[in-house]
Design a protein around this motif. Structure first.
Motif, PDB file in Angstrom:
ATOM      1  N   THR A 125       9.445  -9.648  53.228  1.00 32.87           N
ATOM      2  CA  THR A 125       9.045  -9.934  54.605  1.00 32.87           C
ATOM      3  C   THR A 125       9.833  -9.035  55.554  1.00 32.87           C
ATOM      4  O   THR A 125       9.281  -8.437  56.483  1.00 32.87           O
ATOM      5  CB  THR A 125       9.318 -11.418  54.940  1.00 32.87           C
ATOM      6  OG1 THR A 125       8.640 -12.218  53.982  1.00 32.87           O
ATOM      7  CG2 THR A 125       8.827 -11.776  56.322  1.00 32.87           C
ATOM      8  N   GLU A 126      11.113  -8.945  55.293  1.00 33.62           N
ATOM      9  CA  GLU A 126      11.998  -8.107  56.109  1.00 33.62           C
ATOM     10  C   GLU A 126      11.530  -6.648  56.042  1.00 33.62           C
ATOM     11  O   GLU A 126      11.329  -6.002  57.051  1.00 33.62           O
ATOM     12  CB  GLU A 126      13.416  -8.248  55.523  1.00 33.62           C
ATOM     13  CG  GLU A 126      14.558  -7.970  56.452  1.00 33.62           C
ATOM     14  CD  GLU A 126      14.491  -8.800  57.711  1.00 33.62           C
ATOM     15  OE1 GLU A 126      14.674  -8.200  58.781  1.00 33.62           O
ATOM     16  OE2 GLU A 126      14.231 -10.029  57.642  1.00 33.62           O
ATOM     17  N   GLN A 128       7.992  -5.441  57.737  1.00 34.77           N
ATOM     18  CA  GLN A 128       7.777  -5.337  59.179  1.00 34.77           C
ATOM     19  C   GLN A 128       7.604  -3.907  59.665  1.00 34.77           C
ATOM     20  O   GLN A 128       6.813  -3.640  60.555  1.00 34.77           O
ATOM     21  CB  GLN A 128       8.938  -6.003  59.919  1.00 34.77           C
ATOM     22  CG  GLN A 128       8.703  -7.489  60.052  1.00 34.77           C
ATOM     23  CD  GLN A 128       9.996  -8.267  60.229  1.00 34.77           C
ATOM     24  OE1 GLN A 128      11.074  -7.688  60.344  1.00 34.77           O
ATOM     25  NE2 GLN A 128       9.871  -9.569  60.253  1.00 34.77           N
ATOM     26  N   ARG A 186       6.941 -16.472  58.573  1.00 35.26           N
ATOM     27  CA  ARG A 186       7.078 -15.031  58.835  1.00 35.26           C
ATOM     28  C   ARG A 186       6.231 -14.171  57.898  1.00 35.26           C
ATOM     29  O   ARG A 186       5.987 -13.006  58.181  1.00 35.26           O
ATOM     30  CB  ARG A 186       8.558 -14.625  58.690  1.00 35.26           C
ATOM     31  CG  ARG A 186       9.449 -15.227  59.767  1.00 35.26           C
ATOM     32  CD  ARG A 186      10.720 -14.407  59.916  1.00 35.26           C
ATOM     33  NE  ARG A 186      11.583 -14.512  58.739  1.00 35.26           N
ATOM     34  CZ  ARG A 186      12.575 -15.401  58.610  1.00 35.26           C
ATOM     35  NH1 ARG A 186      12.824 -16.254  59.585  1.00 35.26           N
ATOM     36  NH2 ARG A 186      13.311 -15.435  57.524  1.00 35.26           N
TER      37      ARG A 186
END
Ligand code: OOB
Length: 544
Positions: free
Chosen positions: A297-298, A301, A327
């Protein structure tokens, strides 16, 4: 070498009335893995089945089936046959599928070891299952499996064959085994026969073995495919170790093959490896444990890789926090699907068309209308709707007992065949389950399961150790880490924490079982009746 008498009494299966019910309902279709692949290969021989980027290979259905048939003949000619156990420990390589489909075809049972397992676990699997063969890579993640195999083979008399993918050393090269597919005749397994043995995460000293049949596992595959929208256009990326139940069947690589889709093997789970593969092979679906989902997820982005093909990301194996769940879709541009499953059977999914609130706050609902769910209190009485309790389950793909474990089965299953999952859950008004905790003595380290007793038994063998208790410590990234509280023997040489960790590693336990922390203490807190209070130790550990 095969031994028909030991085939069925080892595994308690479904009583006939249930088997009939599951067949009548159309869940058990009378298929076997061997025939399934054969049919797919006949229907679309030229379609790509397995892509192994590390080995630069793209096998079509026709090729995979041919390889499996030739290897099956080779295995049979070396005496492997129906009911024989074969410990398979391979990383994410194309041969994993060639080997398991060859074994499925001759009715030998793969025992699905994980790449992280070391001598202690492997010796136990080989001994306990009386395995006749062990399949390994030469070197994986810097570890030479051939040396381990040599030692285990010297100690386990049934273990006649070691097959190596790569340089064989003193063992047999897997590439030398295949024969002309019609060279050897062997009996085919029946759909109701065992197909393989999976491993339980365990809450006792040694992992239990989970007997799954062709009928029941194949149902869990196509049932999962319907829920996860897997079809012939799907491309499943195997990120987690291929042999684990989640990437194997939820819906996993085998689900994708069942549907006639593609399987792409990811050699390592980091975004730097996985993202370019997703872009290149147009991956549509994959599954991750929560810590990896956080990393992806990080990284997702602001990635330069095109992830637009990714439709679904399954997250499960351990509780995924609501904040992290929210997220996923914005960062990766796909639908999140939570999955709460277990190698013993029951698998729950959030549905692709569930409202976002349901997707981020629940762990899904069962695959099958015939999955029976009971949520009970400590006295096995059903709790009021919506209340929290112990999850018991029974159904068309949930085992009725572990393999060769009658005493354990008496505790882990109710008299009427419900599996005691050890999970503490509640059910929402929509029938979705929310995992609230766990009653079993098991540590869930980012999806990797650890039985404290197994690690305690190893540490107890240290000459300076009087007693030990291993507990979970909450951790923001992994969910839980492990802490070993150790009481030294009177007059023993003082022991450094790092020496305890080294001792566990040298005893040949998988690295994820080595305690993250070791605390030396004078005594353990006790419960009212004088047992070690793990609850108090856990509380103490979270304050460290
Ligand atoms: C999967 O299978 P196992 O056999 O490694 O572990 C099963 C246990 C469950 O009993 C539960 O304690 C925990 O893992 N678990 C979860 C979870 N998914 C599994 N706890 C909370 N939330 C979740 N979403 O881990 C497995 C098998 C098939 C599909 C997915 C996971």
């Amino acid at each position: 070498m095969s031994n028909p008498e030991t085939l069925s009494p080892d595994a308690p299966l479904w009583p006939e009335e249930f088997a009939e019910r599951y067949r009548a309902a159309g869940y058990w279709r009378g298929e076997t893995f061997g025939r399934m692949l054969q049919e797919r290969a006949a229907a679309h021989p030229g379609r790509v089945a397995v892509i192994d980027p590390a080995g630069g290979r793209r096998w079509t259905y026709g090729e995979l089936d041919k390889r499996a048939r030739r290897l099956a003949a080779g295995f049979a000619s070396r005496g492997l046959g129906k009911g024989d156990r074969v410990v398979v420990q391979l990383p994410n390589v194309a041969e994993f599928f060639e080997v398991i489909f060859a074994l499925f075809r001759i009715g030998a049972l793969p025992v699905f070891a994980l790449p992280a397992h070391r001598e202690s676990e492997i010796r136990y699997f080989c001994e306990f299952t009386e395995a006749v063969a062990y399949v390994i890579p030469d070197v994986a993640a810097g570890f030479d499996h051939r040396e381990l195999a040599t030692r285990v083979r010297a100690e386990v008399p049934t273990l006649k064959n070691v097959f190596v993918v790569g340089e064989p050393g003193e063992h047999t090269c897997l590439a030398d085994v295949p024969l002309d597919a019609d060279a050897v005749a062997y009996p085919e397994p029946e759909p109701s026969d065992l197909a393989f043995l999976q491993l339980s995460g365990g809450s006792t000293g040694v992992p239990k073995l989970i007997p799954r049949t062709h009928d029941d596992y194949l149902y869990s595959l196509w049932g999962s495919n319907e829920i996860c929208a897997v079809d012939e256009n799907s491309v499943y990326l195997v990120v987690l170790p291929a042999a684990h139940n989640f990437p194997l069947s939820s819906p996993g690589s085998l689900g994708a093959l069942y549907a006639g889709g593609k399987v792409v093997l990811c050699p390592s789970p980091d975004p730097e490896t996985a993202f370019p593969l997703i872009a290149r092979e147009r991956v549509t679906i994959t599954g991750l444990v929560p810590p990896l989902a956080l990393v992806w997820t990080e990284a997702g982005q602001d990635t330069r890789h095109n992830l637009s093909s990714l439709d679904v990301l399954l997250v499960g194996g351990a509780k995924f926090s609501e904040e992290a769940a929210r997220r996923v879709a914005p960062a990766l541009g796909c639908t999140l699907q939570q999955v709460f499953g277990m190698a013993e059977g029951l698998v729950n999914y959030t549905r692709l068309d569930d409202p976002v609130e349901t997707i981020v706050t629940t762990q899904g609902r069962p695959i099958s209308p015939h999955d029976e769910i009971r949520i009970v209190d400590d006295e096995d009485q059903e709790v009021a709707p919506g209340e929290t309790g112990h999850l018991l389950t029974r159904g068309p793909y949930t085992i009725r007992g572990y393999w060769r474990a009658p005493e354990h089965n008496a505790r882990s299953f109710t008299e009427d065949g419900f599996y005691r999952t050890g999970d503490v859950v509640r059910m929402t008004a929509t029938g979705h389950l929310v995992v609230e905790g766990r009653a079993k003595d098991q540590i869930n380290r980012g999806g990797e399961k650890i039985a404290p007793e197994e690690v305690e038994n190893v540490i107890l063998a240290h000459p300076s150790v009087h007693d030990v208790s291993v507990v979970a410590v909450p951790d923001a990234y992994l969910g839980e880490r492990t802490c070993a509280y150790v009481i030294l023997r009177e007059g023993a040489e003082p022991l450094k924490p790092v020496a305890v960790k080294k001792f566990v590693r040298e005893r040949g336990l998988a690295a994820y079982k080595v305690p993250d922390r070791v605390e030396l203490v004078a005594a353990f807190p006790q419960t009212g009746i004088g047992k070690v209070s793990k609850k108090d130790l856990r509380t103490a550990a979270s304050d460290l």
